[in-house]
Scaffold this motif. Structure first.
Motif, PDB file in Angstrom:
ATOM      1  N   TYR A 158       7.747   1.371 -17.408  1.00  0.00           N
ATOM      2  CA  TYR A 158       7.539   2.402 -18.427  1.00  0.00           C
ATOM      3  C   TYR A 158       7.803   1.799 -19.804  1.00  0.00           C
ATOM      4  O   TYR A 158       8.809   1.102 -20.000  1.00  0.00           O
ATOM      5  CB  TYR A 158       8.474   3.590 -18.201  1.00  0.00           C
ATOM      6  N   VAL A 159       6.917   2.082 -20.757  1.00  0.00           N
ATOM      7  CA  VAL A 159       7.093   1.632 -22.136  1.00  0.00           C
ATOM      8  C   VAL A 159       6.918   2.846 -23.045  1.00  0.00           C
ATOM      9  O   VAL A 159       5.873   3.502 -23.025  1.00  0.00           O
ATOM     10  CB  VAL A 159       6.080   0.540 -22.521  1.00  0.00           C
ATOM     11  N   ARG A 207       0.840  -1.212   0.000  1.00  0.00           N
ATOM     12  CA  ARG A 207       0.000   0.000   0.000  1.00  0.00           C
ATOM     13  C   ARG A 207       0.871   1.257   0.000  1.00  0.00           C
ATOM     14  O   ARG A 207       0.577   2.233  -0.709  1.00  0.00           O
ATOM     15  CB  ARG A 207      -0.929   0.009   1.219  1.00  0.00           C
ATOM     16  N   TYR A 208       1.911   1.229   0.784  1.00  0.00           N
ATOM     17  CA  TYR A 208       2.838   2.365   0.888  1.00  0.00           C
ATOM     18  C   TYR A 208       3.470   2.663  -0.467  1.00  0.00           C
ATOM     19  O   TYR A 208       3.566   3.830  -0.885  1.00  0.00           O
ATOM     20  CB  TYR A 208       3.903   2.012   1.929  1.00  0.00           C
ATOM     21  N   ILE A 209       3.906   1.633  -1.158  1.00  0.00           N
ATOM     22  CA  ILE A 209       4.509   1.805  -2.485  1.00  0.00           C
ATOM     23  C   ILE A 209       3.474   2.332  -3.481  1.00  0.00           C
ATOM     24  O   ILE A 209       3.757   3.245  -4.261  1.00  0.00           O
ATOM     25  CB  ILE A 209       5.103   0.469  -2.969  1.00  0.00           C
ATOM     26  N   THR A 210       2.283   1.761  -3.450  1.00  0.00           N
ATOM     27  CA  THR A 210       1.234   2.190  -4.370  1.00  0.00           C
ATOM     28  C   THR A 210       0.924   3.672  -4.204  1.00  0.00           C
ATOM     29  O   THR A 210       0.805   4.417  -5.193  1.00  0.00           O
ATOM     30  CB  THR A 210      -0.038   1.356  -4.146  1.00  0.00           C
ATOM     31  N   LEU A 211       0.795   4.123  -2.963  1.00  0.00           N
ATOM     32  CA  LEU A 211       0.518   5.541  -2.704  1.00  0.00           C
ATOM     33  C   LEU A 211       1.678   6.422  -3.148  1.00  0.00           C
ATOM     34  O   LEU A 211       1.469   7.512  -3.685  1.00  0.00           O
ATOM     35  CB  LEU A 211       0.236   5.746  -1.214  1.00  0.00           C
ATOM     36  N   GLU A 229       0.901   9.294  -8.268  1.00  0.00           N
ATOM     37  CA  GLU A 229       0.846  10.430  -9.201  1.00  0.00           C
ATOM     38  C   GLU A 229       1.168  10.027 -10.641  1.00  0.00           C
ATOM     39  O   GLU A 229       0.877  10.766 -11.581  1.00  0.00           O
ATOM     40  CB  GLU A 229       1.781  11.543  -8.747  1.00  0.00           C
ATOM     41  N   LEU A 230       1.758   8.855 -10.818  1.00  0.00           N
ATOM     42  CA  LEU A 230       2.003   8.358 -12.175  1.00  0.00           C
ATOM     43  C   LEU A 230       0.718   7.908 -12.859  1.00  0.00           C
ATOM     44  O   LEU A 230       0.702   7.753 -14.089  1.00  0.00           O
ATOM     45  CB  LEU A 230       2.975   7.174 -12.131  1.00  0.00           C
ATOM     46  N   ALA A 231      -0.325   7.696 -12.059  1.00  0.00           N
ATOM     47  CA  ALA A 231      -1.585   7.163 -12.583  1.00  0.00           C
ATOM     48  C   ALA A 231      -1.330   5.939 -13.469  1.00  0.00           C
ATOM     49  O   ALA A 231      -1.774   5.877 -14.619  1.00  0.00           O
ATOM     50  CB  ALA A 231      -2.351   8.230 -13.360  1.00  0.00           C
ATOM     51  N   PRO A 232      -0.616   4.951 -12.948  1.00  0.00           N
ATOM     52  CA  PRO A 232      -0.271   3.788 -13.776  1.00  0.00           C
ATOM     53  C   PRO A 232      -1.473   2.918 -14.092  1.00  0.00           C
ATOM     54  O   PRO A 232      -2.472   2.920 -13.361  1.00  0.00           O
ATOM     55  CB  PRO A 232       0.736   3.035 -12.889  1.00  0.00           C
ATOM     56  N   GLU A 233      -1.360   2.174 -15.177  1.00  0.00           N
ATOM     57  CA  GLU A 233      -2.374   1.191 -15.529  1.00  0.00           C
ATOM     58  C   GLU A 233      -2.110  -0.074 -14.722  1.00  0.00           C
ATOM     59  O   GLU A 233      -1.051  -0.693 -14.852  1.00  0.00           O
ATOM     60  CB  GLU A 233      -2.319   0.901 -17.030  1.00  0.00           C
ATOM     61  N   ARG A 248       3.490   4.945 -21.691  1.00  0.00           N
ATOM     62  CA  ARG A 248       2.543   4.387 -20.727  1.00  0.00           C
ATOM     63  C   ARG A 248       3.291   3.743 -19.570  1.00  0.00           C
ATOM     64  O   ARG A 248       4.382   3.189 -19.736  1.00  0.00           O
ATOM     65  CB  ARG A 248       1.632   3.357 -21.409  1.00  0.00           C
ATOM     66  N   VAL A 249       2.691   3.841 -18.379  1.00  0.00           N
ATOM     67  CA  VAL A 249       3.271   3.255 -17.170  1.00  0.00           C
ATOM     68  C   VAL A 249       2.312   2.205 -16.639  1.00  0.00           C
ATOM     69  O   VAL A 249       1.103   2.450 -16.527  1.00  0.00           O
ATOM     70  CB  VAL A 249       3.531   4.327 -16.092  1.00  0.00           C
ATOM     71  N   PHE A 250       2.848   1.043 -16.293  1.00  0.00           N
ATOM     72  CA  PHE A 250       2.039  -0.075 -15.818  1.00  0.00           C
ATOM     73  C   PHE A 250       2.462  -0.449 -14.398  1.00  0.00           C
ATOM     74  O   PHE A 250       3.654  -0.495 -14.080  1.00  0.00           O
ATOM     75  CB  PHE A 250       2.204  -1.275 -16.741  1.00  0.00           C
ATOM     76  N   ASP A 251       1.478  -0.723 -13.561  1.00  0.00           N
ATOM     77  CA  ASP A 251       1.675  -1.186 -12.191  1.00  0.00           C
ATOM     78  C   ASP A 251       1.445  -2.697 -12.210  1.00  0.00           C
ATOM     79  O   ASP A 251       0.326  -3.158 -12.453  1.00  0.00           O
ATOM     80  CB  ASP A 251       0.665  -0.471 -11.297  1.00  0.00           C
TER      81      ASP A 251
END
Length: 314
Positions: A179-180, A54-58, A62-66, A149-152
């Motif tokens: 990142y791609v 959760r800490y990493i996700t928060l 701001e990247l608003a990853p997919e 695009r950025v993917f999570d």
């Protein structure tokens, strides 16, 4: 005839690794599962893993990853396109299954009853164990035009590295931001967000250091690949001193530039038709959690309030 074989000598580092493993097992945090580097985890351990996640996700929101998740297995055809087996055959895990007849099954059972190897009756399947959580992503994007695009991506990975060191597990979870896009933007993403990565881990109270690193490429040719990776600083690790005075710091996260290593074989391009470049910010979920237990103790009651607050664990 005299047996001149000598057992490997146990070093102070070996002793420290075993002591840490035993401490974790005695506290119930890790549950031995029959092979070196293979453990179950209790509820407290996974509570911390979930909190770190959760800490990493928060921290990267701001990247608003997919956000995308894959199974811990990958199609053999996709695995082969990654070329992982060329660089890391020693880490690879293949899935074999039984596809025989009743007669073959009877022979298998007879071999097992006689104490013989029975896996010769199994045959390679069409899936492999995932070696890096980003690999299925590239197969998903194959043949597509992807620009910035950025993917999570989160998932379990497997690497055949049996060890008594609890920091080196055979199966573990990774959380990556991939990142791609264009070459320059991919490198900028890696450099910029690797600083955020280290700062976030330091904010948990861990004694972190960012260092250039290389992957464990196999064989003579691998030495050249590793040297080039170091020279070009394609991999930066965030390390923590798990065994101070006995070894260099242990990596708990990394920031990687893959250039067009995945874009080319998977046919991923950018808007101008160029081969897409990729980079990723990767967090080792178990390693971060283990580093926290190593630093602050096996009881959450002993952890600093600031760390517990950062992780929302109180």
């Amino acid at each position: 005839m005299t047996d001149t074989t000598t057992a490997p000598q146990t070093t102070d580092l070996d002793t420290a690794r075993l002591a840490f493993r035993d401490e974790l097992v005695d506290a119930g945090l890790l549950v031995p599962a029959g092979e070196p580097g293979l453990f179950g985890r209790n509820g407290t351990f996974d509570d911390v893993v979930d909190a770190v996640d959760r800490y990493i996700t928060l921290g990267f929101a701001e990247l608003a990853p997919e956000r995308i998740r894959f199974a811990p297995v990958i199609a053999r055809s996709a695995f082969e396109r990654t070329d992982y087996v060329a660089s890391f055959p020693q880490l690879t895990g293949a899935i074999h299954t039984f596809t025989g007849s009743d007669r073959d099954h009877a022979a298998l059972l007879a071999a097992r009853a006689a104490g013989e190897d029975w896996d010769r009756f199994l045959h390679p399947g069409e899936t492999m164990l995932v070696s890096a959580v980003c690999h299925p992503l590239y197969d998903h994007l194959a043949g597509q035009q992807v620009d910035g695009r950025v993917f999570d991506v989160v998932g379990y990975t497997f690497r055949h590295e049996p060890s008594d060191d609890p920091m080196r597990l055979q199966s573990f979870r990774m959380h990556e931001f991939v990142y791609v896009g264009g070459e320059d933007d991919a490198r900028t993403f890696r450099n910029t967000w690797s600083e955020r990565q280290a700062a976030m881990l330091a904010a948990l109270g861990l004694d972190v250091t960012r260092v250039p690193a290389n992957d464990p490429f196999f064989g003579r040719a691998g030495k050249f690949l590793a040297a080039n990776q170091l020279t070009d600083e394609l991999k930066i690790e965030v390390t923590v001193p798990i065994y101070p005075g006995l070894s260099d710091g242990t990596a708990i996260a990394s920031a990687n530039s893959a250039a067009d290593h995945f874009g080319a074989p998977f046919g991923i391009t950018t808007a101008d038709g160029s081969v897409a470049h990729t980079s990723c910010i990767a967090f080792g979920m178990e390693r971060i959690t283990l580093a926290l237990f190593r630093t602050f103790g096996t009881s959450l009651a002993d952890w600093p309030v600031s760390t517990l607050d950062q992780l929302s664990l109180r």
